[in-house]
Write a protein that holds these residues in place. Sequence first.
Motif, PDB file in Angstrom:
ATOM      1  N   ALA A  14     -24.533 -10.046 -22.346  1.00  0.00           N
ATOM      2  CA  ALA A  14     -24.959 -11.416 -22.079  1.00  0.00           C
ATOM      3  C   ALA A  14     -25.504 -11.528 -20.659  1.00  0.00           C
ATOM      4  CB  ALA A  14     -23.777 -12.368 -22.276  1.00  0.00           C
ATOM      5  N   MET A  15     -24.823 -10.876 -19.711  1.00  0.00           N
ATOM      6  CA  MET A  15     -25.253 -10.945 -18.321  1.00  0.00           C
ATOM      7  C   MET A  15     -26.626 -10.302 -18.149  1.00  0.00           C
ATOM      8  SD  MET A  15     -22.705 -10.005 -15.238  1.00  0.00           S
ATOM      9  CE  MET A  15     -23.455  -8.491 -14.741  1.00  0.00           C
ATOM     10  N   VAL A  16     -26.786  -9.126 -18.770  1.00  0.00           N
ATOM     11  CA  VAL A  16     -28.051  -8.400 -18.655  1.00  0.00           C
ATOM     12  C   VAL A  16     -29.188  -9.219 -19.271  1.00  0.00           C
ATOM     13  CG1 VAL A  16     -29.281  -6.368 -19.500  1.00  0.00           C
ATOM     14  CG2 VAL A  16     -27.009  -6.118 -18.517  1.00  0.00           C
ATOM     15  N   GLY A  17     -28.891  -9.874 -20.420  1.00  0.00           N
ATOM     16  CA  GLY A  17     -29.925 -10.644 -21.093  1.00  0.00           C
ATOM     17  C   GLY A  17     -30.300 -11.909 -20.354  1.00  0.00           C
ATOM     18  N   ALA A  18     -29.312 -12.576 -19.732  1.00  0.00           N
ATOM     19  CA  ALA A  18     -29.564 -13.867 -19.095  1.00  0.00           C
ATOM     20  C   ALA A  18     -30.154 -13.718 -17.695  1.00  0.00           C
ATOM     21  CB  ALA A  18     -28.263 -14.661 -19.018  1.00  0.00           C
ATOM     22  N   LEU A  19     -29.997 -12.517 -17.112  1.00  0.00           N
ATOM     23  CA  LEU A  19     -30.347 -12.319 -15.707  1.00  0.00           C
ATOM     24  C   LEU A  19     -31.765 -12.763 -15.334  1.00  0.00           C
ATOM     25  CD1 LEU A  19     -28.774 -11.248 -13.296  1.00  0.00           C
ATOM     26  CD2 LEU A  19     -29.959  -9.086 -13.587  1.00  0.00           C
ATOM     27  N   PRO A  20     -32.796 -12.381 -16.112  1.00  0.00           N
ATOM     28  CA  PRO A  20     -34.149 -12.713 -15.652  1.00  0.00           C
ATOM     29  C   PRO A  20     -34.393 -14.215 -15.538  1.00  0.00           C
ATOM     30  CG  PRO A  20     -34.196 -11.692 -17.823  1.00  0.00           C
ATOM     31  CD  PRO A  20     -32.823 -11.525 -17.286  1.00  0.00           C
ATOM     32  N   PHE A  21     -33.597 -15.043 -16.250  1.00  0.00           N
ATOM     33  CA  PHE A  21     -33.844 -16.479 -16.206  1.00  0.00           C
ATOM     34  C   PHE A  21     -32.990 -17.178 -15.162  1.00  0.00           C
ATOM     35  CE2 PHE A  21     -34.310 -14.738 -20.461  1.00  0.00           C
ATOM     36  CZ  PHE A  21     -35.682 -14.860 -20.575  1.00  0.00           C
ATOM     37  N   MET A  22     -31.999 -16.461 -14.625  1.00  0.00           N
ATOM     38  CA  MET A  22     -31.080 -17.102 -13.699  1.00  0.00           C
ATOM     39  C   MET A  22     -31.253 -16.619 -12.259  1.00  0.00           C
ATOM     40  SD  MET A  22     -27.778 -16.838 -16.119  1.00  0.00           S
ATOM     41  CE  MET A  22     -26.638 -17.115 -14.784  1.00  0.00           C
ATOM     42  N   ALA A  23     -31.501 -15.322 -12.087  1.00  0.00           N
ATOM     43  CA  ALA A  23     -31.420 -14.761 -10.747  1.00  0.00           C
ATOM     44  C   ALA A  23     -32.720 -14.938  -9.981  1.00  0.00           C
ATOM     45  CB  ALA A  23     -31.084 -13.280 -10.850  1.00  0.00           C
ATOM     46  N   ASP A  24     -32.640 -14.843  -8.644  1.00  0.00           N
ATOM     47  CA  ASP A  24     -33.854 -14.880  -7.841  1.00  0.00           C
ATOM     48  C   ASP A  24     -34.498 -13.487  -7.809  1.00  0.00           C
ATOM     49  OD1 ASP A  24     -32.234 -13.435  -6.198  1.00  0.00           O
ATOM     50  OD2 ASP A  24     -32.071 -14.951  -4.636  1.00  0.00           O
ATOM     51  N   ASN A  25     -35.659 -13.398  -7.169  1.00  0.00           N
ATOM     52  CA  ASN A  25     -36.420 -12.154  -7.228  1.00  0.00           C
ATOM     53  C   ASN A  25     -35.708 -10.982  -6.566  1.00  0.00           C
ATOM     54  OD1 ASN A  25     -38.353 -13.439  -8.619  1.00  0.00           O
ATOM     55  ND2 ASN A  25     -39.780 -13.694  -6.887  1.00  0.00           N
ATOM     56  N   TYR A  26     -34.913 -11.291  -5.535  1.00  0.00           N
ATOM     57  CA  TYR A  26     -34.203 -10.220  -4.834  1.00  0.00           C
ATOM     58  C   TYR A  26     -33.194  -9.558  -5.764  1.00  0.00           C
ATOM     59  CZ  TYR A  26     -30.694  -8.127  -1.773  1.00  0.00           C
ATOM     60  OH  TYR A  26     -29.801  -7.280  -1.212  1.00  0.00           O
ATOM     61  N   ILE A  27     -32.366 -10.391  -6.431  1.00  0.00           N
ATOM     62  CA  ILE A  27     -31.376  -9.855  -7.369  1.00  0.00           C
ATOM     63  C   ILE A  27     -32.072  -9.119  -8.504  1.00  0.00           C
ATOM     64  CG2 ILE A  27     -29.552 -10.474  -8.992  1.00  0.00           C
ATOM     65  CD1 ILE A  27     -28.599 -11.000  -6.266  1.00  0.00           C
ATOM     66  N   LEU A  28     -33.185  -9.683  -8.960  1.00  0.00           N
ATOM     67  CA  LEU A  28     -33.917  -9.090 -10.070  1.00  0.00           C
ATOM     68  C   LEU A  28     -34.462  -7.708  -9.687  1.00  0.00           C
ATOM     69  CD1 LEU A  28     -34.129 -10.360 -12.744  1.00  0.00           C
ATOM     70  CD2 LEU A  28     -36.368 -11.257 -12.168  1.00  0.00           C
ATOM     71  N   ARG A  29     -34.894  -7.593  -8.434  1.00  0.00           N
ATOM     72  CA  ARG A  29     -35.418  -6.309  -7.968  1.00  0.00           C
ATOM     73  C   ARG A  29     -34.301  -5.254  -7.961  1.00  0.00           C
ATOM     74  NH1 ARG A  29     -35.702  -3.459  -3.609  1.00  0.00           N
ATOM     75  NH2 ARG A  29     -34.563  -4.937  -2.329  1.00  0.00           N
ATOM     76  N   ILE A  30     -33.133  -5.645  -7.460  1.00  0.00           N
ATOM     77  CA  ILE A  30     -32.011  -4.709  -7.435  1.00  0.00           C
ATOM     78  C   ILE A  30     -31.601  -4.329  -8.853  1.00  0.00           C
ATOM     79  CG2 ILE A  30     -29.576  -4.452  -6.814  1.00  0.00           C
ATOM     80  CD1 ILE A  30     -30.162  -6.319  -4.468  1.00  0.00           C
ATOM     81  N   ALA A  31     -31.588  -5.346  -9.745  1.00  0.00           N
ATOM     82  CA  ALA A  31     -31.180  -5.074 -11.125  1.00  0.00           C
ATOM     83  C   ALA A  31     -32.173  -4.132 -11.796  1.00  0.00           C
ATOM     84  CB  ALA A  31     -31.082  -6.387 -11.893  1.00  0.00           C
ATOM     85  N   THR A  32     -33.479  -4.314 -11.518  1.00  0.00           N
ATOM     86  CA  THR A  32     -34.483  -3.432 -12.113  1.00  0.00           C
ATOM     87  C   THR A  32     -34.259  -2.005 -11.637  1.00  0.00           C
ATOM     88  OG1 THR A  32     -36.004  -5.297 -12.006  1.00  0.00           O
ATOM     89  CG2 THR A  32     -36.952  -3.157 -12.482  1.00  0.00           C
ATOM     90  N   SER A  33     -33.996  -1.860 -10.337  1.00  0.00           N
ATOM     91  CA  SER A  33     -33.807  -0.513  -9.826  1.00  0.00           C
ATOM     92  C   SER A  33     -32.503   0.090 -10.346  1.00  0.00           C
ATOM     93  CB  SER A  33     -33.902  -0.575  -8.305  1.00  0.00           C
ATOM     94  OG  SER A  33     -32.856   0.030  -7.700  1.00  0.00           O
ATOM     95  N   MET A  34     -31.515  -0.769 -10.593  1.00  0.00           N
ATOM     96  CA  MET A  34     -30.268  -0.298 -11.191  1.00  0.00           C
ATOM     97  C   MET A  34     -30.503   0.232 -12.598  1.00  0.00           C
ATOM     98  SD  MET A  34     -26.868  -2.630 -11.210  1.00  0.00           S
ATOM     99  CE  MET A  34     -26.693  -2.935  -9.476  1.00  0.00           C
ATOM    100  N   LEU A  35     -31.305  -0.504 -13.368  1.00  0.00           N
ATOM    101  CA  LEU A  35     -31.626  -0.058 -14.727  1.00  0.00           C
ATOM    102  C   LEU A  35     -32.385   1.260 -14.690  1.00  0.00           C
ATOM    103  CD1 LEU A  35     -32.715  -3.446 -16.307  1.00  0.00           C
ATOM    104  CD2 LEU A  35     -30.743  -2.067 -16.971  1.00  0.00           C
ATOM    105  N   MET A  36     -33.272   1.392 -13.695  1.00  0.00           N
ATOM    106  CA  MET A  36     -34.051   2.621 -13.576  1.00  0.00           C
ATOM    107  C   MET A  36     -33.115   3.809 -13.326  1.00  0.00           C
ATOM    108  SD  MET A  36     -37.122   3.347 -10.934  1.00  0.00           S
ATOM    109  CE  MET A  36     -36.279   4.104  -9.567  1.00  0.00           C
TER     110      MET A  36
END
Lengths: 314, 288
Positions: A14-36
């Motif tokens: 749920a957290m992974v799915g909801a993240l792009p609509f809730m978080a700011d760009n900084y968090i999103l950037r870290i999350a993208t790199s985490m997924l990578m």
Amino acid sequence: MTGGRLLMAVAAAAMVGALPFMADNYILRIATSMLMYATLAMSWNFIGGFAGYPSFATAAFFGLGAYAGAVLQTKGVPMIAAWIVAGMIVTVFAAAVGRAILHLRGHYFAIASLVIADVLREVINGMTNLTGGGMGLNLPVLKIDVTTQAQFFYCAMLAVALLALATSVILDRSRVGFGLRCIEQNEDAALRLGIHTSRYKTIAFSLSSVYPALAGAVYASWVSYIDPAEAFDVLFSIKPIIMALLGGAGTIVGPVVGAFIFQVMEELVWRNFLNVHLGLLGLIVVLLILFLPKGLLGIGLLSPRGRPLTAKAP
Amino acid sequence: MLYLQVLINGILLGGLYSCIAVGFSLVWGVLNIINIMHGSLIILGAYAAYFAFTLLGINPFVFVPIAGVALFVLGYALQAGVINRVMGAPVLITLTLTFGLNLILENAMIFAFKADYRKVIIDPPLGLIEIGSAFVPRDRLYAMLLALLLVGGLYAVLRTTRIGRAIVAVRMDREAAALMGVNVPRIYAITFGLGALMAGSAGSLMSVIFPISPLTSVAFLGKAFVICVLGGLGSIPGVMVGGIALGVLESFGSLWLGPDYSTTIAFVLLLALLMFRPTGIMGKRGFE
């Protein structure tokens, strides 16, 4: 799967799915790199964790994928098609190289796999016409706003990571996965029992190349500029190994957990100590190897499915 | 005669290369550990020589044994305190451990010395020796002779001393050596110390010839790899052959293809050798 673990899995999803609509760009950037990095760690796990072959080729696959995707896009191929073709090119490359070097064992295999990235870096450095050489390569910029872009690349990286996770689960339950675990324990015995070891190892090596290649191609579009030194950085080979070891090599969730914890530590701690952050990374590696060789899953925080990498008598 | 000059350059370089690789080969052969720190230990030796020269005025050639002893102590302590804890673990574990140690050492050196390139400049220059139409720079010649002397010294230690025989015995059969009363962890520590000693000495010699920086350590590590695979693991004569072969190959490679490609040549050669002849030119089991 017990109730507690199911609940944890659902909460994480749920957290992974909801993240792009809730978080700011900084968090999103870290999350993208985490997924990578989770993708890279899971991919390394196919050959390094399941089969026990110390592969240092992840950077080679990542860099080659990034360059294949980037060059195709500069030639006018649409972005997503370029990513997929890049993945296919690298898989074929890995299968060919794998046939040549997978008969090596131990240190020899480690070195051979490490050198692939160096050779590729030099070759790409030399092909100035196609790749821009040491000057690097600029990718076409997407004509959408910054937030949409961040959301888009998060979703793309998430798709790659989910594919890698699905492959882990399938491999773990399949005949091939079982054969790879046999190879990890005793390759000669596995061969005598009728396991086609060279075919299985090639499959594992190819699988460990396809998702890093996709991640590399997505990464290239995401940062929209790559150069050989960065794309083939040896840390792309090393960090996934550390993450997998941190979580627990040879398990399904180990690499993901390891990547998550590693990235969080990187953001919280090392960014504040720029001068010594590589030294701190080294210290963590040393402590990890000395005191936590089976990873976090090995100390019973979560009960791992499958056998984690253990110390063997020589 | 251009080819004679290129050949001489290659051999001068190759002598130094064998000194770079011999400690790496010893550790790999006896401990079954790939010491990722080897390149950084060479650089550490080079820095020690550089500061001894600029601050105290000690000639790097004279400083070689001091650097060697200092690095021996460091290597002994590292093996006895840290690496001995994971002996017998899978390749991945030991490799990752030395990688982690290397990150610490490299970061400490960049922090302490900065990443600038530095070089010992001996004044007045030692000059050249003329052989026919070819020239031999004296500093390179002395460095090579000292390097080969060190390699020969290590060979003699392994062949003739009690500790040397114990090292060879541990390499051949660890359990049997332990049963004969050899203190295996101590021999491991001494072996790693000897590897560091050779690295430090090679570093001191290097400081006269090449600009040094923490950033160049990876290049030395790569060369040590190639030489071990080229000459074959497990014999000191193999390392000497491998070192000189690589020196000559690099010299001719940069003559024909340009200096940019010398590392590529070495790596492609390495991959080809690993595929077709992983035991190297003179490879065999057991360290003699």
